[in-house]
Design a protein around this motif. Structure first.
Motif, PDB file in Angstrom:
ATOM      1  N   LEU A  91     -36.980  22.001  63.634  1.00 37.59           N
ATOM      2  CA  LEU A  91     -35.981  21.747  64.678  1.00 37.59           C
ATOM      3  C   LEU A  91     -36.181  22.645  65.897  1.00 37.59           C
ATOM      4  CD1 LEU A  91     -33.574  19.933  65.232  1.00 37.59           C
ATOM      5  CD2 LEU A  91     -32.112  21.577  64.055  1.00 37.59           C
ATOM      6  N   ARG A  92     -36.950  23.713  65.736  1.00 34.31           N
ATOM      7  CA  ARG A  92     -37.397  24.548  66.861  1.00 34.31           C
ATOM      8  C   ARG A  92     -36.252  25.290  67.551  1.00 34.31           C
ATOM      9  NH1 ARG A  92     -41.772  21.685  70.711  1.00 34.31           N
ATOM     10  NH2 ARG A  92     -39.910  20.801  71.656  1.00 34.31           N
ATOM     11  N   GLY A  93     -35.258  25.692  66.775  1.00 28.98           N
ATOM     12  CA  GLY A  93     -34.154  26.456  67.343  1.00 28.98           C
ATOM     13  C   GLY A  93     -34.180  27.902  66.888  1.00 28.98           C
ATOM     14  N   PRO A  94     -33.025  28.589  66.948  1.00 31.22           N
ATOM     15  CA  PRO A  94     -32.947  29.988  66.528  1.00 31.22           C
ATOM     16  C   PRO A  94     -32.900  30.086  65.011  1.00 31.22           C
ATOM     17  CG  PRO A  94     -30.771  29.212  67.091  1.00 31.22           C
ATOM     18  CD  PRO A  94     -31.720  28.077  67.403  1.00 31.22           C
ATOM     19  N   ARG A  95     -33.167  31.261  64.470  1.00 35.94           N
ATOM     20  CA  ARG A  95     -33.030  31.464  63.034  1.00 35.94           C
ATOM     21  C   ARG A  95     -31.550  31.350  62.670  1.00 35.94           C
ATOM     22  NH1 ARG A  95     -37.221  34.081  60.407  1.00 35.94           N
ATOM     23  NH2 ARG A  95     -35.993  33.583  58.555  1.00 35.94           N
ATOM     24  N   GLY A  96     -31.223  30.389  61.821  1.00 40.27           N
ATOM     25  CA  GLY A  96     -29.839  30.191  61.419  1.00 40.27           C
ATOM     26  C   GLY A  96     -29.698  28.949  60.574  1.00 40.27           C
ATOM     27  N   GLY A  97     -28.471  28.648  60.171  1.00 44.96           N
ATOM     28  CA  GLY A  97     -28.210  27.475  59.356  1.00 44.96           C
ATOM     29  C   GLY A  97     -27.040  26.667  59.880  1.00 44.96           C
ATOM     30  N   PHE A  98     -26.870  25.466  59.326  1.00 44.80           N
ATOM     31  CA  PHE A  98     -25.700  24.645  59.641  1.00 44.80           C
ATOM     32  C   PHE A  98     -25.510  23.625  58.531  1.00 44.80           C
ATOM     33  CE2 PHE A  98     -29.296  22.502  61.608  1.00 44.80           C
ATOM     34  CZ  PHE A  98     -29.067  21.143  61.435  1.00 44.80           C
ATOM     35  N   ILE A  99     -24.334  23.018  58.534  1.00 42.32           N
ATOM     36  CA  ILE A  99     -23.964  22.054  57.504  1.00 42.32           C
ATOM     37  C   ILE A  99     -23.391  20.813  58.170  1.00 42.32           C
ATOM     38  CG2 ILE A  99     -22.485  21.609  55.490  1.00 42.32           C
ATOM     39  CD1 ILE A  99     -22.411  24.640  55.029  1.00 42.32           C
ATOM     40  N   LEU A 100     -23.802  19.651  57.694  1.00 43.49           N
ATOM     41  CA  LEU A 100     -23.212  18.376  58.089  1.00 43.49           C
ATOM     42  C   LEU A 100     -22.496  17.817  56.866  1.00 43.49           C
ATOM     43  CD1 LEU A 100     -26.345  16.862  59.888  1.00 43.49           C
ATOM     44  CD2 LEU A 100     -24.523  18.238  60.930  1.00 43.49           C
ATOM     45  N   ALA A 101     -21.394  17.118  57.079  1.00 43.52           N
ATOM     46  CA  ALA A 101     -20.651  16.591  55.937  1.00 43.52           C
ATOM     47  C   ALA A 101     -19.810  15.395  56.345  1.00 43.52           C
ATOM     48  CB  ALA A 101     -19.741  17.678  55.335  1.00 43.52           C
ATOM     49  N   THR A 102     -19.375  14.656  55.339  1.00 43.71           N
ATOM     50  CA  THR A 102     -18.417  13.593  55.582  1.00 43.71           C
ATOM     51  C   THR A 102     -17.047  14.225  55.808  1.00 43.71           C
ATOM     52  OG1 THR A 102     -17.910  13.383  53.222  1.00 43.71           O
ATOM     53  CG2 THR A 102     -19.721  12.016  54.098  1.00 43.71           C
ATOM     54  N   GLU A 103     -16.133  13.462  56.389  1.00 40.51           N
ATOM     55  CA  GLU A 103     -14.790  13.982  56.646  1.00 40.51           C
ATOM     56  C   GLU A 103     -14.110  14.439  55.368  1.00 40.51           C
ATOM     57  OE1 GLU A 103     -13.382  14.747  59.299  1.00 40.51           O
ATOM     58  OE2 GLU A 103     -14.421  13.676  60.904  1.00 40.51           O
ATOM     59  N   GLU A 104     -14.436  13.790  54.253  1.00 43.92           N
ATOM     60  CA  GLU A 104     -13.828  14.134  52.974  1.00 43.92           C
ATOM     61  C   GLU A 104     -14.087  15.592  52.606  1.00 43.92           C
ATOM     62  OE1 GLU A 104     -14.245  12.822  48.241  1.00 43.92           O
ATOM     63  OE2 GLU A 104     -15.579  11.984  49.770  1.00 43.92           O
ATOM     64  N   TYR A 105     -15.295  16.063  52.898  1.00 43.52           N
ATOM     65  CA  TYR A 105     -15.668  17.426  52.525  1.00 43.52           C
ATOM     66  C   TYR A 105     -15.443  18.433  53.648  1.00 43.52           C
ATOM     67  CZ  TYR A 105     -17.746  15.852  48.153  1.00 43.52           C
ATOM     68  OH  TYR A 105     -17.927  15.335  46.887  1.00 43.52           O
ATOM     69  N   ALA A 106     -15.106  17.969  54.841  1.00 39.62           N
ATOM     70  CA  ALA A 106     -14.988  18.859  55.997  1.00 39.62           C
ATOM     71  C   ALA A 106     -13.994  20.003  55.794  1.00 39.62           C
ATOM     72  CB  ALA A 106     -14.632  18.049  57.237  1.00 39.62           C
ATOM     73  N   PRO A 107     -12.778  19.751  55.279  1.00 39.09           N
ATOM     74  CA  PRO A 107     -11.838  20.874  55.129  1.00 39.09           C
ATOM     75  C   PRO A 107     -12.355  21.977  54.220  1.00 39.09           C
ATOM     76  CG  PRO A 107     -10.694  18.762  54.942  1.00 39.09           C
ATOM     77  CD  PRO A 107     -12.163  18.454  54.908  1.00 39.09           C
ATOM     78  N   SER A 108     -13.091  21.610  53.171  1.00 39.73           N
ATOM     79  CA  SER A 108     -13.618  22.624  52.258  1.00 39.73           C
ATOM     80  C   SER A 108     -14.768  23.389  52.891  1.00 39.73           C
ATOM     81  CB  SER A 108     -14.078  21.964  50.957  1.00 39.73           C
ATOM     82  OG  SER A 108     -12.986  21.356  50.288  1.00 39.73           O
ATOM     83  N   VAL A 109     -15.653  22.690  53.616  1.00 37.48           N
ATOM     84  CA  VAL A 109     -16.760  23.373  54.288  1.00 37.48           C
ATOM     85  C   VAL A 109     -16.215  24.318  55.353  1.00 37.48           C
ATOM     86  CG1 VAL A 109     -18.834  23.080  55.695  1.00 37.48           C
ATOM     87  CG2 VAL A 109     -18.361  21.483  53.831  1.00 37.48           C
ATOM     88  N   ASP A 110     -15.151  23.915  56.016  1.00 37.90           N
ATOM     89  CA  ASP A 110     -14.556  24.721  57.081  1.00 37.90           C
ATOM     90  C   ASP A 110     -14.058  26.074  56.572  1.00 37.90           C
ATOM     91  OD1 ASP A 110     -14.668  24.039  59.727  1.00 37.90           O
ATOM     92  OD2 ASP A 110     -12.532  23.600  59.906  1.00 37.90           O
ATOM     93  N   ARG A 111     -13.933  26.205  55.269  1.00 40.07           N
ATOM     94  CA  ARG A 111     -13.486  27.475  54.684  1.00 40.07           C
ATOM     95  C   ARG A 111     -14.664  28.419  54.444  1.00 40.07           C
ATOM     96  NH1 ARG A 111     -10.594  25.537  49.416  1.00 40.07           N
ATOM     97  NH2 ARG A 111     -10.605  27.790  49.009  1.00 40.07           N
ATOM     98  N   GLY A 112     -15.837  28.079  54.960  1.00 36.40           N
ATOM     99  CA  GLY A 112     -17.024  28.907  54.753  1.00 36.40           C
ATOM    100  C   GLY A 112     -16.776  30.372  55.032  1.00 36.40           C
ATOM    101  N   CYS A 113     -16.046  30.665  56.075  1.00 35.69           N
ATOM    102  CA  CYS A 113     -15.569  32.005  56.365  1.00 35.69           C
ATOM    103  C   CYS A 113     -14.057  32.009  56.167  1.00 35.69           C
ATOM    104  CB  CYS A 113     -15.905  32.402  57.804  1.00 35.69           C
ATOM    105  SG  CYS A 113     -15.235  33.990  58.324  1.00 35.69           S
ATOM    106  N   PRO A 114     -13.524  32.744  55.233  1.00 35.76           N
ATOM    107  CA  PRO A 114     -14.102  33.886  54.512  1.00 35.76           C
ATOM    108  C   PRO A 114     -14.593  33.571  53.087  1.00 35.76           C
ATOM    109  CG  PRO A 114     -11.745  33.937  54.266  1.00 35.76           C
ATOM    110  CD  PRO A 114     -12.057  32.702  55.087  1.00 35.76           C
TER     111      PRO A 114
END
Length: 480
Positions: free
Chosen positions: A277-300
């Protein structure tokens, strides 16, 4: 790679002067790193060259902000500009990949995977448990109920691709935390072809019944049919999680479409923002709306404070990847992998699966009488930067290995094409043919030490220099 402007050159030169005024050794190491990268054939599949815009975005005062939480819901004051940055990065990611939801806070691919795992556990286990217990959060559970929930969270099943078949450490490898937090099992590839056998995967899934089926790879040189993987996951009610860290650029660049694009089929997709992808060192997550609220809790839940300066650089990289020029680049990455594989095969080298149809070429070096560790070191002596890698049912294990993994994203960024990659194959084969394992004290062949014939390294570096000079790294960038 487009020419660097005089303004950019001046900016980097001045930045290094500022750094040198405090710690000149760091400034010198930075200059040397650019020189080393310019003078070597970078063929590590997980590395690339980010644009000056991406690199410069990371060197700002966004580095000074704490911003735990989510957009509009931070645990620190004064995060309005971080909210802007994270929102832009998320919007670009959703548009780029056609995703319902994007989470751009993970610091790395491993962080993205751990966040995804715990998000799935929260969605599939913790949420229903709390609902059945009639409470809103874990703090309201009795100690006895909490012990039961903790036991259930720690005993869920995960099935991922085995490391020697091309999977990643975080797909359930026992020494990794993913292999400790789950009751894990693995699927491999066909022992003859090295290809994924979907019927065999389906059989194992029905026997093991995992909560999470992980697809994706770090060293599998073929494409995956994610429609089939979703069908297999659905057969036992599993969540399909796809780790596309390696091939995200081929998805963004529309090389992988239809059933080879994981986003329409996976419940959760994880990735890094660098590599193809040729970007900066880092990560990200894509998800369906069903899983979005749980992924959004990544921090903390898993993460600490997001790296705001890196999120800003992700936004810039995602914007770059939305262009037609990036699509051309992504197609060139795949085409060049074909050229590299063809160059190896025409010279009698052995490739895992017999070729490639992504950006990875996996060379079995046992036909040269070498281990992966010896081959990696000999190639580095000759200015060819690679990494050793396991092959299916590897007799040398995960440390010494029997393979070398090559990737085409970085040199494609520099402008290498078919002829150059064919030449690269010629140079690699020449080095390996002229590398001999040393003998151990008992007379056996060493797995680590070797001897590279005189003159081979110089010959390889000379031929490489001609191609590198014609395809300069950051052309126009001159440091005073």
């Amino acid at each position: 790679m487009a020419d660097v402007s005089a303004l950019t050159s001046s900016a980097y030169s001045q930045a290094l002067e500022v750094i040198a005024s405090v710690e000149p050794r760091i400034a010198e190491a930075t200059r040397q790193e650019l020189a080393d990268q310019r003078g070597s054939l970078k063929l590590i599949a997980s590395e690339n060259y980010a644009s000056p815009a991406v690199l410069m975005t990371m060197g700002t005062w966004f580095s000074d902000k704490y911003a735990e939480g989510t957009v509009g819901h931070r645990f620190y004051a004064g995060c309005q500009n971080v909210d802007t940055v994270e929102t832009i990065a998320s919007e670009h990611a959703k548009e780029l990949f056609g995703a319902e939801y994007a989470y751009v806070q993970p610091h790395s691919g491993i962080d993205a995977n751990l966040t995804a795992y715990w998000a799935i556990l929260a969605h599939r286990v913790e949420g229903p448990w709390l609902q059945n217990a009639g409470v809103k959060n874990m703090n309201d559970l009795s100690e006895a109920d909490w012990e039961k929930l903790r036991n259930e969270l720690g005993n869920q099943r995960l099935l991922g691709m085995s490391l020697d078949a091309g999977g990643h450490l975080t797909h359930g490898f026992r020494p990794n935390i993913s292999g400790k937090m789950f009751h894990q099992n693995q699927y491999g590839t066909d022992p003859v072809t090295g290809l994924l056998d979907y019927d065999a995967v389906a059989k194992k899934v029905k026997e093991f019944k995992p909560l999470i089926l992980v697809a994706g790879y770090s060293a599998y040189p073929r494409r995956v049919n994610f429609a089939k993987m979703r069908e297999i996951a659905d057969s036992v009610g599993a969540t399909l999680m796809v780790d596309m860290a390696h091939f995200a650029g081929l998805v963004a660049g529309k090389v992988f479409t239809g059933e080879e694009n994981p986003v329409p089929y996976a419940h959760v997709v994880t990735s890094t923002s660098h590599k193809s992808l040729r970007g900066p060192r880092g990560g990200f997550i894509l998800a369906t709306e069903e899983y979005a609220p749980s992924v959004d809790r990544g921090c903390p839940m898993v993460l600490g404070g997001p790296l705001s300066h890196v999120m800003a650089a992700k936004a810039v990289a995602f914007a770059e990847a939305k262009t037609e020029s990036f699509q051309t680049y992504a197609q060139n990455v795949a085409d060049n992998a074909q050229s590299l594989a063809g160059g190896f095969l025409s010279r009698g080298a052995k490739l895992v699966t017999g070729g490639t149809d992504n950006h990875i070429v996996l060379l079995d070096v046992t036909s040269f009488g070498l281990t992966g560790r010896q081959a990696e070191s000999a190639l580095l002596d000759a200015g060819v930067v690679t990494n050793r890698n396991s092959v299916p049912s590897d007799p040398n294990g995960a440390w010494y290995t029997s393979g070398i993994r090559f990737g085409t994203p970085a040199l494609t960024t520099r402008g290498f094409g078919h002829d150059e990659f064919d030449k690269v194959a010629e140079l690699v084969v020449d080095v390996l043919k002229n590398t001999t394992p040393n003998a151990t004290k008992d007379g056996a062949a060493s797995k680590a030490t070797y001897t590279l014939a005189d003159g081979v390294a110089a010959r390889t570096k000379g031929a490489s220099a001609e191609m590198l000079d014609k395809n300069p790294l950051y052309p126009g960038l001159e440091l005073s």
